[in-house]
Design an enzyme around this catalytic site. Structure first.
Site, PDB file in Angstrom:
ATOM      1  N   LYS A 170      -2.141  21.597 -14.892  1.00  0.00           N
ATOM      2  CA  LYS A 170      -2.654  22.938 -15.180  1.00  0.00           C
ATOM      3  C   LYS A 170      -1.588  23.940 -14.743  1.00  0.00           C
ATOM      4  CE  LYS A 170      -4.800  26.143 -12.966  1.00  0.00           C
ATOM      5  NZ  LYS A 170      -4.225  27.368 -13.624  1.00  0.00           N
ATOM      6  N   GLY A 201      -5.869  26.947 -18.202  1.00  0.00           N
ATOM      7  CA  GLY A 201      -7.165  27.390 -17.717  1.00  0.00           C
ATOM      8  C   GLY A 201      -7.052  28.123 -16.410  1.00  0.00           C
ATOM      9  N   GLY A 207      -8.884  24.148 -12.373  1.00  0.00           N
ATOM     10  CA  GLY A 207      -8.362  23.706 -11.084  1.00  0.00           C
ATOM     11  C   GLY A 207      -9.421  23.073 -10.206  1.00  0.00           C
ATOM     12  N   GLU A 245       2.360  22.997  -1.385  1.00  0.00           N
ATOM     13  CA  GLU A 245       3.470  23.884  -1.036  1.00  0.00           C
ATOM     14  C   GLU A 245       2.921  25.288  -1.191  1.00  0.00           C
ATOM     15  OE1 GLU A 245       6.017  26.570  -1.346  1.00  0.00           O
ATOM     16  OE2 GLU A 245       6.800  25.576  -3.140  1.00  0.00           O
ATOM     17  N   CYS A 279       8.409  31.898  -2.520  1.00  0.00           N
ATOM     18  CA  CYS A 279       7.642  31.598  -1.299  1.00  0.00           C
ATOM     19  C   CYS A 279       8.549  31.433  -0.082  1.00  0.00           C
ATOM     20  CB  CYS A 279       6.801  30.345  -1.508  1.00  0.00           C
ATOM     21  SG  CYS A 279       7.711  28.974  -2.239  1.00  0.00           S
ATOM     22  N   GLU A 379       2.289  38.042   3.552  1.00  0.00           N
ATOM     23  CA  GLU A 379       3.253  37.726   2.500  1.00  0.00           C
ATOM     24  C   GLU A 379       3.115  38.755   1.385  1.00  0.00           C
ATOM     25  OE1 GLU A 379       4.838  33.815   0.088  1.00  0.00           O
ATOM     26  OE2 GLU A 379       2.676  34.029   0.366  1.00  0.00           O
TER      27      GLU A 379
END
Length: 474
Positions: A170, A201, A207, A245, A279, A379
Site C-alpha cells: 500500500k 487506499g 492499512g 521506520e 525522517c 518533528e
C-alpha cells in the site's frame, strides 16, 4: 499507461471491489492531477489470497532464479527513470532534476545493493549437529510514505523478493503514480503472478486491514510514529513480525574544533534537502554557546541563497511540501517558535515572496533555541532548522539524547577520536561523521520511538527471513 483506477493483483490490473476514488493534488499549484482508486478490506483479501498462493512456489525458487529476476528488474527500471522522476516531482513537489537523480536513483541503488547481497548471502550454516536454515517469512504487508517514495518501496520490495517472500504493497495516497509505474516495471521484468500485489487506499481502510489480516506474516511500515503504533497494535493479535521506520528529531553536534563554515553550511543544506521532508534530517543543530552568533550568520547565508519555488523551474532548489495539511502544521510550528522566544534567523511564516498558491515554505532557521521548546521537541517535517547552544561535550550529548526519537545523529569535529567518542554515546541507529553520507549496504533504522528492525543491505534482507534449526541434520 498508468492505471490510476485499477489495482495490481495476481499479475493483472483489476477493478477495485467498490468504486471509490480520491483526487491527487499537485502541491506546486494546488491543481488536481487525476483520481486514484481506493481499496478496502475485500481488495486486501484478494491480494493476500494471491500472495499466499504464489508463496508456495516462489519461496522454493533458487538463489540463481532470484538473481536473474532482480537483474531484469534493474534493466527495466532504468528504462522508466524519466517517468518515475516526473511522477515524484508532480505528486510530492521535488524539483524535477532532484527527483530524477536522487529520488529515482535511491530506488535503483537499493535494488542494486540487494542484488549484491543476494549473490553472496549464506542462507544455511552448520552449528554443531544442526543445520540452521534461513527461509522466507511468508506474505509481507508493506506500507510506504510519500517523502522518499521510491527509496522506501525499493528497500522493502527488493529484499523481500531476494528472500523469496510474496507481498502486498500500500503506497502513500499522495504519491501513487511512481508506485503504479513500479508495478509496471515488475510486471515487465517477469515477476510471477501473485508475488507482488499493489492496492491504493487509506490507512484506516487498507492499512488497518493489512495489519489485522491473519494471512499476512509480517508488516513493514515506514511513516509517522503515531501511525506505526497503530500498525503494531493491530498486528499484535496475530503475532506477526512488525518492522518499523518512524519519525526523528536528529541532533547535529558541531564540536568546537570543527570547520564551522563547512559543517554548519552542510548541515543547513541537508535540512533543506527534499524540503525538509526526511525522517533523518539533522534538524537540531547543537553548537558551542559561545559561537552562536557566528553559526547563525553562516546558517542565514545558506538560507538566503536557497531558492524555493516551482519544481519544474531550472533554478529551484527546494519545492513545496506535500500537501495543505503539512503546510499548515509547519506554519503553526514556525509561529510557535516565534511565540516561545527563539531568534528567527531566516525565513518565517507564509510563502516565499512572489507565490500566492502552492504549499511552499520559506527556508526557516531559528537560533538561541532551548531543547525544551516545541520546535526542538516535535518533528516539523519541513525546511525548519533549530540551533541550540551547549556548554561542553557532556552537555551536547545530554541534549542530543534528550528526545523520544533515535533515528539519526550527526557529529563534526577536527579530532577524529573525539568525534568517534561522541558518536558512540548517541542513542540513535545511524550516525554520520563529518558529513559522510549513509552507506547503502549498512543497516538503516532507529532506536526508541524511531522504530525497530533494520533496512538496507544484509540487515534489510534478514528482516524477511525466518530462522529454522534442524537438529541431527549433520
Amino acid at each position: 499507461m498508468v492505471q490510476h483506477l485499477k489495482f495490481y493483483i495476481d499479475g493483472a490490473w483489476v477493478e477495485p471491489s467498490k468504486a471509490k476514488t480520491r483526487t491527487v493534488i499537485n502541491p506546486a499549484n494546488e491543481q488536481a492531477l487525476y483520481d486514484i482508486a481506493l481499496g478496502n478490506a475485500d481488495d486486501v483479501n484478494n491480494a493476500v489470497a494471491a500472495a499466499r498462493r504464489a508463496f508456495e512456489s516462489f519461496s522454493q525458487t533458487t538463489r540463481e532464479e532470484r538473481i536473474a529476476l532482480l537483474t531484469r528488474i534493474i534493466e527495466v527500471y532504468k528504462t522508466r527513470a524519466k517517468d518515475l522522476g516526473a511522477a515524484v516531482s508532480d505528486e510530492m513537489g521535488a524539483p524535477l532534476a532532484f527527483a530524477e537523480k536522487m529520488q529515482v536513483g535511491a530506488g535503483l541503488g537499493h535494488i542494486v545493493a540487494t542484488l549484491g547481497v543476494l549473490k553472496d548471502y549464506a542462507f544455511e550454516e552448520t552449528i554443531g549437529n544442526a543445520e540452521v536454515v534461513r527461509e522466507p517469512i511468508g506474505v509481507v504487508g508493506m506500507i510506504t510514505p510519500w517523502n522518499w517514495p521510491l527509496n522506501q518501496i525499493a528497500c522493502k520490495v527488493a529484499p523481500a523478493l531476494a528472500a523469496g517472500c510474496t507481498m502486498v504493497l500500500k503506497p502513500s495516497e499522495y504519491t501513487p503514480s511512481c508506485a503504479l509505474i513500479f508495478a509496471e516495471i515488475l510486471h515487465e521484468a517477469g515477476v510471477p503472478a501473485g508475488v507482488f500485489n499493489l492496492i491504493n487506499g487509506m490507512g484506516p481502510d487498507v492499512g488497518a486491514a493489512m495489519s489485522e489480516h491473519p494471512g499476512i506474516d509480517m508488516m513493514s511500515f515506514t511513516g509517522s510514529t503515531r501511525a506505526g503504533i497503530d500498525v503494531a497494535q493491530r498486528s499484535a493479535p496475530t503475532v506477526k513480525r512488525v518492522s518499523q521506520e518512524l519519525g526523528g528529531k536528529s541532533p547535529n553536534i558541531i564540536l568546537d574544533d570543527a570547520d564551522f563554515q563547512k559543517a554548519v553550511s552542510g548541515g543547513v543544506a541537508h535540512v533543506f534537502l527534499n524540503s525538509g521532508q526526511s525522517c533523518n534530517a539533522p534538524t537540531r543543530m547543537l553548537v558551542p554557546q559561545s559561537r552562536m552568533e557566528e553559526v547563525m550568520a553562516i546558517a542565514k547565508a545558506v538560507a538566503d541563497k536557497t531558492k524555493a519555488g516551482d519544481p519544474r523551474a531550472d533554478d529551484t532548489q527546494m519545492g513545496p511540501v506535500v500537501n495543505e495539511t503539512q503546510w499548515h502544521k509547519i506554519q503553526g510550528l514556525i509561529a510557535k517558535g516565534i511565540e516561545e522566544g527563539a531568534t528567527l534567523v531566516a525565513g518565517g511564516p507564509g510563502r516565499p515572496e512572489g507565490y500566492s498558491a502552492g504549499y511552499l515554505v520559506r527556508p526557516t532557521i531559528f537560533g538561541n533555541v532551548h531543547n525544551d521548546m516545541t520546535i526542538a521537541r516535535e518533528e516539523v517535517f519541513g525546511p525548519v532548522l533549530v540551533i541550540i547552544g551547549y556548554a561542553d561535550d557532556e552537555d551536547a550529548v545530554r541534549m542530543a539524547n534528550d528526545t523520544p526519537y533515535g533515528l539519526a545523529g550527526y557529529v563534526s569535529g577536527g579530532d577524529k577520536d573525539r568525534v568517534r567518542a561522541v558518536a558512540r554515546r548517541l542513542r540513535a541507529g545511524n550516525i554520520n561523521l563529518n558529513g559522510v553520507p549513509n552507506e547503502r549496504t549498512a543497516p538503516f533504522g532507529g532506536y526508541k520511538q524511531s522504530g525497530n528492525g533494520r533496512e538496507w543491505g544484509r540487515f534489510g534482507m534478514e528482516e524477511y527471513l525466518e530462522v529454522k534449526a534442524i537438529a541431527g541434520f549433520n
